[in-house]
Design an enzyme around this catalytic site. Structure first.
Site, PDB file in Angstrom:
ATOM      1  N   LYS A 138       0.870  -1.359   0.091  1.00 26.89           N
ATOM      2  CA  LYS A 138      -0.006   0.013  -0.073  1.00 26.89           C
ATOM      3  C   LYS A 138       0.720   1.345   0.013  1.00 26.89           C
ATOM      4  O   LYS A 138       0.394   2.302  -0.734  1.00 26.89           O
ATOM      5  CB  LYS A 138      -0.851   0.036   1.266  1.00 26.89           C
ATOM      6  CG  LYS A 138      -0.471   0.001   2.504  1.00 26.89           C
ATOM      7  CD  LYS A 138      -1.526  -0.372   3.437  1.00 26.89           C
ATOM      8  CE  LYS A 138      -1.000  -0.647   4.973  1.00 26.89           C
ATOM      9  NZ  LYS A 138      -0.467  -2.082   5.120  1.00 26.89           N
ATOM     10  N   ASN A 185      -1.412   6.623   6.869  1.00 27.98           N
ATOM     11  CA  ASN A 185      -0.428   5.771   7.654  1.00 27.98           C
ATOM     12  C   ASN A 185       0.921   5.780   7.049  1.00 27.98           C
ATOM     13  O   ASN A 185       2.034   5.134   7.747  1.00 27.98           O
ATOM     14  CB  ASN A 185      -1.113   4.479   7.470  1.00 27.98           C
ATOM     15  CG  ASN A 185      -0.326   3.032   8.197  1.00 27.98           C
ATOM     16  OD1 ASN A 185      -0.326   3.356   9.374  1.00 27.98           O
ATOM     17  ND2 ASN A 185       0.064   2.228   7.696  1.00 27.98           N
ATOM     18  N   HIS A 233      -1.769  -9.081  11.954  1.00 28.80           N
ATOM     19  CA  HIS A 233      -2.583  -8.433  12.778  1.00 28.80           C
ATOM     20  C   HIS A 233      -3.544  -9.137  13.290  1.00 28.80           C
ATOM     21  O   HIS A 233      -4.709  -8.633  13.859  1.00 28.80           O
ATOM     22  CB  HIS A 233      -3.178  -7.125  12.267  1.00 28.80           C
ATOM     23  CG  HIS A 233      -2.187  -6.205  11.579  1.00 28.80           C
ATOM     24  ND1 HIS A 233      -0.924  -5.868  12.226  1.00 28.80           N
ATOM     25  CD2 HIS A 233      -2.016  -5.697  10.506  1.00 28.80           C
ATOM     26  CE1 HIS A 233      -0.507  -5.085  11.755  1.00 28.80           C
ATOM     27  NE2 HIS A 233      -0.768  -4.822  10.548  1.00 28.80           N
TER      28      HIS A 233
END
Length: 462
Positions: A126, A149, A196
């Site tokens: 990303k 982010n 995660h």
């Protein structure tokens, strides 16, 4: 017990995002209280000097009574199920009006933003696609702000770039799960691999957090080879990218003998050999950026110019040296098996020769078994180092030649001795770096220095 006064906002977390949230609320004139689970958060004294009079609670959130709060705004690093706020989060999710809403920094950004948003998420790549799209926007003459982010916090972009006519944001699952409605002009969900799960519980929970990027979107770009990236809303306009020959309307790659081309349907866009980025996975990243850029109105020529010069982000599939037909690629950010698999599968098929893979470090209990098959297919040798090198040796032996080295320097010497024209020396460790380096950046810089020293020696040799 710390009580949040009625009408105040509770900001949870005093990291980069938490401080950005505080600055934003202060600019709006909204009173707030801050809480952080750490006894002494880094930068606490500086924060108190910057925001005199703002109450700060340090310690367990169960010692905070937020029942009268106007709203609770979480930093991305704070799990909404943390004791002390979990009940508010669950109640908000059930549509209850009995307590404060629980949101994150991106929800505040959406309220304040007056320009279109382009947003990118995925387990890997990303940052590359976000940066590419931002560069394409600049090349097209757009006033663009890039962050989220990646780099500058989204809320700070509103101040740093008040003239922006487009915001390009990298968004994590942590940011998206606390964003009720993003409402972006164009979004991309690039890929999904295990990560995660300590936060999201399982893969469906992780996917659900990522899929929040589709809420209110007007256009979506998804991975045609990964159905988990596809939206559940059939009414959302969707374009697919693939590393295969594209169908009508898709973005893909067509091979013609030794040549390959980026394509949009039957339209030829540019030869893959003109991309500075290495590997099939980066060709997929280029296609995702092209799909978003086309929807946003960027001229194709501008986007092609960016793809021809963009070398990749530091430590993320970055070409750092090339001589005598051998390329050295720094993918030190490949700190988990999924990221390394993407690098191997992306670069391996594009080589005239073979991969020489450098891996190892702190494996964090990962299962390295998935690396065996692609390395057997594409690699000349696996060269491993660091604390969990013995685990890699045990896992990979029998699939391909494996050499264990004491450290990265010795591993690079071994790679230099093995490399032949057409080969690629790839550092994509599938491990964290903290056994031998301060962080993955330091590991990548050590690799860069060694590779460039090798290049200089090679070019000076008659």
């Amino acid at each position: 017990m710390t009580r949040v006064p009625r009408g105040h906002t509770l900001v949870v977390g005093l990291g980069v995002s938490g401080r950005a949230i505080a600055r934003h609320l202060s600019r709006l004139g909204r009173p707030f209280v801050v809480a952080d689970t750490r006894p002494v958060p880094p930068g606490l004294d500086d924060f108190r000097r910057a925001f005199p009079g703002v109450a700060v609670h340090c310690g367990a959130l169960t010692e905070v009574d937020a029942s009268a709060a106007e709203e609770i705004v979480l930093s991305p690093g704070v799990d909404p199920l943390t004791p002390g706020i979990a009940d508010y989060w669950r109640a908000a999710g059930e549509g209850s009006d009995a307590g404060p809403r629980v949101i994150g920094e991106i929800a505040l950004f959406v309220r304040a933003c007056r320009a279109p948003i382009a947003a990118i998420t995925g387990s890997n790549a990303k940052s590359t696609v976000t940066t590419l799209l931002g560069e394409m926007a600049r090349e097209a003459g757009r006033r663009v702000a890039v962050g989220g982010n990646l780099g500058t916090a989204a809320l700070d972009l509103l101040v740093e770039r008040p003239d922006a006519e487009l915001f390009v944001l990298e968004l994590s699952s942590f940011q998206l799960e606390t964003t009720p409605r993003l409402g972006a002009e164009s979004v991309a969900f690039l890929n999904l691999s295990e990560d995660h799960l300590d936060r999201h519980g399982d893969m469906p929970g992780y996917r659900a957090a990522k899929a929040a990027i589709f809420r209110g979107a007007r256009h979506a770009v998804v991975n045609g080879e990964d159905p988990l990236t596809w939206p559940d809303d059939p009414a959302l306009p969707v374009e697919c990218f693939t590393t295969q020959v594209p169908q009508e309307g898709e973005w893909g790659i067509k091979r013609d003998g030794d040549d390959a081309w980026l394509m949009h349907g039957e339209r030829t866009l540019m030869p893959t050999g003109e991309l500075r980025l290495a590997g099939r996975h980066n060709q997929a990243n280029a296609l995702a950026a092209l799909a978003m850029g086309r929807h946003l109105g960027f001229p194709l020529d501008a986007m092609r110019r960016v793809l021809a010069r963009f070398p990749g982000l530091a430590h993320r599939g970055e070409l750092v040296a090339e001589a005598a037909g051998v390329r050295w690629i720094n993918d030190s950010k490949g700190t988990n098996v999924g990221a390394t698999l993407a690098a191997i599968a992306g670069i391996g098929p594009t080589l005239a020769g073979r991969l020489i893979w450098l891996g190892g470090g702190l494996g964090k209990g990962a299962d390295f078994t998935p690396l065996a098959a692609p390395l057997q297919r594409y690699a000349r040798e696996a060269i491993v180092f660091g604390r969990d090198a013995p685990v890699l040796v045990e896992t990979l032996t029998g699939s391909l030649p494996v050499t264990r080295c004491a450290d990265l320097d010795v591993a690079m010497d071994r790679a230099a001795a093995l490399a032949r024209p057409g080969d690629c020396v790839l550092l994509s460790p599938a491990c964290a770096s903290l056994d031998q380096f301060t962080d993955y950046q330091a590991r990548g810089e050590a690799f860069r220095a060694g590779a460039q020293a090798w290049q200089q020696r090679t070019e000076e040799t008659p």
